[in-house]
Design an enzyme around this catalytic site. Structure first.
Site, short mmCIF file in Angstrom:
data_model
loop_
_atom_site.label_atom_id
_atom_site.label_comp_id
_atom_site.label_asym_id
_atom_site.label_seq_id
_atom_site.Cartn_x
_atom_site.Cartn_y
_atom_site.Cartn_z
N HIS A 154 68.41 93.58 60.77
CA HIS A 154 69.10 92.34 61.15
C HIS A 154 69.97 91.79 60.03
O HIS A 154 70.77 90.88 60.25
CB HIS A 154 68.08 91.27 61.56
N ASP A 366 76.11 87.41 55.37
CA ASP A 366 75.21 87.15 56.49
C ASP A 366 75.25 88.35 57.42
O ASP A 366 76.34 88.85 57.72
CB ASP A 366 75.68 85.89 57.24
C1 G6P Z 1 66.35 86.27 58.97
C2 G6P Z 1 65.65 87.62 59.03
C3 G6P Z 1 64.43 87.55 59.94
C4 G6P Z 1 63.55 86.38 59.56
C5 G6P Z 1 64.34 85.08 59.57
C6 G6P Z 1 63.52 83.86 59.14
O1 G6P Z 1 66.99 86.02 60.18
O2 G6P Z 1 66.53 88.63 59.45
O3 G6P Z 1 63.69 88.76 59.86
O4 G6P Z 1 62.44 86.28 60.42
O5 G6P Z 1 65.44 85.22 58.69
O6 G6P Z 1 62.93 84.08 57.90
P1 G6P Z 1 61.35 84.08 57.70
O7 G6P Z 1 61.15 84.59 56.31
O8 G6P Z 1 60.94 82.66 57.86
O9 G6P Z 1 60.74 84.97 58.75
#
Ligand code: G6P
Length: 468
Positions: A154, A366
């Site tokens: 992602h 991003d």
């Molecule tokens: C990004 C990453 C995700 C992640 C999200 C929130 O979008 O690609 O994998 O879940 O951030 O971050 P966190 O560390 O809170 O899961």
């Protein structure tokens, strides 16, 4: 499989834990697929040592993975978010390399893989999500050659000159190449990945196909861009609701009816370019090119990874800057910046998008930036609003009629913001219409179906060259 489960564990006022769906688009896209396929979701419940057994939620089997405090420190906050995250975002912040973090990353990836190995039916399809789980595809293949394996990254995949810093660069590539299909957000990310493969391993590649030795022969791995999207129809519908529109009017009123509202919506992350945005706005106020009575910036910064030092520092810097700008240019009746350090439900987000004349997405790097796409979906009814979008966000590859900016160029950013505030209605409409078309055609369902279709072809034994 994803680091976080599609459901969040929350504890109600009565002290009883409940699970509610996580807001992300991934859940929306995969929920119907999972339900019809009898799928299971492997992930972490978001808190240490939950000790949970698998359970059923809304027709989906949930397989929780336990993380201890030490796992969270080393695998999640450490290797995932203080090594890989800054490295993959072009070292905007310096990545830290610690061998104990790597060991923990290997161990936790193993635990995720073992859970899937035990749960997957013969010949099942397993789709692994994101940078926290890059070793899982190979672990799956070694134990279960019958599986069809997908991986989707992602976040960006960096150029080799940066990627090559990673002490475990070869292990990660080998981990990923356990998959049949490796998806990236942008064409450039897929290219960076195949170049890294060529530099580190003696495997041949042709276009998007990597030939990975397998027994006496080789198997094809497809490494290609599948840009993720949002639940466009759902967001459009939300923004049309009378109560959401009424809320948008209320927001404008509560802000003191400024002529123009600008909006930023981000996780509080150093990749998002929040400081650059604040600097540009502060200078516009100082230069007299923007007036506090006319323009307000609403900045939603949702809390994120708060125990990682770089994130703490960023929060201090952002809050200091917001305080300075508000102190220097605010009046009793008007604040230049309305700063909100919390997340909001989808309805409130849709109302904010409707209220915003200018949306500022100024990320330094991003993977995609779904906020940009949500703004477009929310404005597809009135075809109004201006999206200022960083060239360094994956969304810029698709949303070509946004006002594209380089966030490092503060003078250019100021001109772009100023131009966005003054843009004539006809131009706003023309740009928004083209973006709406794109976000409607490529919604999150299209994304998941295209990816799963590639995996279906693998299962059928098709030659993947046609897809590459
Ligand atoms: C990004 C990453 C995700 C992640 C999200 C929130 O979008 O690609 O994998 O879940 O951030 O971050 P966190 O560390 O809170 O899961």
């Amino acid at each position: 499989m994803s680091n976080r489960l599609p459901v969040d564990r929350t504890v109600g006022p009565d002290g009883e834990p409940t699970w509610s769906p996580s807001p992300g688009g991934l859940v929306t896209a995969l929920e119907p697929v999972m339900r019809s396929a009898g799928g299971a979701w492997v992930g972490w419940g978001g808190q240490p040592d939950l000790g949970l057994e698998p359970f059923e939620h809304d027709g989906i089997r949930i397989i929780p993975i336990d993380l201890s405090e030490t796992d969270i420190e080393r695998y999640y906050e450490g290797f995932s978010n203080d090594t890989l995250w800054p490295l993959y975002h072009d070292v905007i912040a310096p990545p830290s390399y610690h061998r104990v973090w790597w060991d923990s990353y290997v161990g936790v990836n193993r635990r995720f893989a073992d859970a899937a190995i035990a749960a997957a039916a013969p010949d099942a399809t397993v789709w692994v999500q994101d940078y926290q789980l890059q070793l899982v595809p190979r672990m799956l293949r070694e134990a279960r050659p019958d599986l069809t394996i997908g991986f989707f990254n992602h976040i960006p995949f960096p150029a080799y000159g940066i990627y090559s810093q990673l002490p475990w660069r070869t292990q990660i590539i080998e981990g990923l190449l356990g998959a049949d299909v490796i998806g990236f957000q942008r064409v450039a990310d897929a290219g960076n990945f195949t170049r890294a493969v060529r530099r580190l391993l003696p495997y041949s590649t042709k276009g998007a196909i990597v030939n990975v030795p397998d027994g006496d022969g080789a198997r094809q791995v497809l490494a290609k861009a599948f840009p993720i999207s949002i639940d466009t129809a759902g967001f459009e519908e939300l923004a049309q609701r009378p109560e959401v529109q009424a809320r948008a009017a209320q927001i404008r009123h509560d802000l003191g009816n400024p002529a123009k509202i600008m909006l930023g919506v981000d996780r509080l992350d150093y990749t998002k370019g929040i400081r650059h945005r604040l600097k540009a706005f502060g200078e516009l106020l100082a230069d007299g090119r923007a007036d506090v009575g006319d323009v307000t910036l609403v900045q939603v910064a949702s809390p994120s990874r708060e125990r990682v030092e770089t994130y703490r520092q960023l929060r201090d810097e952002v809050e200091l800057t917001v305080g300075r700008i508000n102190g220097d240019y605010g009046t009793i009746s008007h604040q230049p910046i309305s700063y909100l350090h919390h997340g909001f439900p989808r309805e409130e987000m849709a109302a904010l998008y409707l209220a915003a004349d200018v949306m500022l997405v100024t990320a330094l790097r991003d993977g995609m930036n779904l906020v940009a796409k949500e703004y477009v979906a929310a404005r597809s009814g009135d075809l109004d609003g201006v999206l200022v979008l960083s060239e360094f966000a994956g969304a810029a590859d698709e949303l070509r009629t946004a006002v594209l900016i380089n966030p490092h160029d503060i003078a250019g950013l100021k001109d772009a913001i100023s131009g966005a505030l003054d843009m004539p209605r006809e131009e706003r409409r023309r740009r928004m219409r083209a973006m709406r078309k794109r976000v409607r055609e490529n919604d999150v369902e299209h994304w998941s179906q295209t990816f799963l279709d590639a995996l279906r072809r693998v299962r059928r034994g098709d030659d993947l060259s046609a897809l590459g």
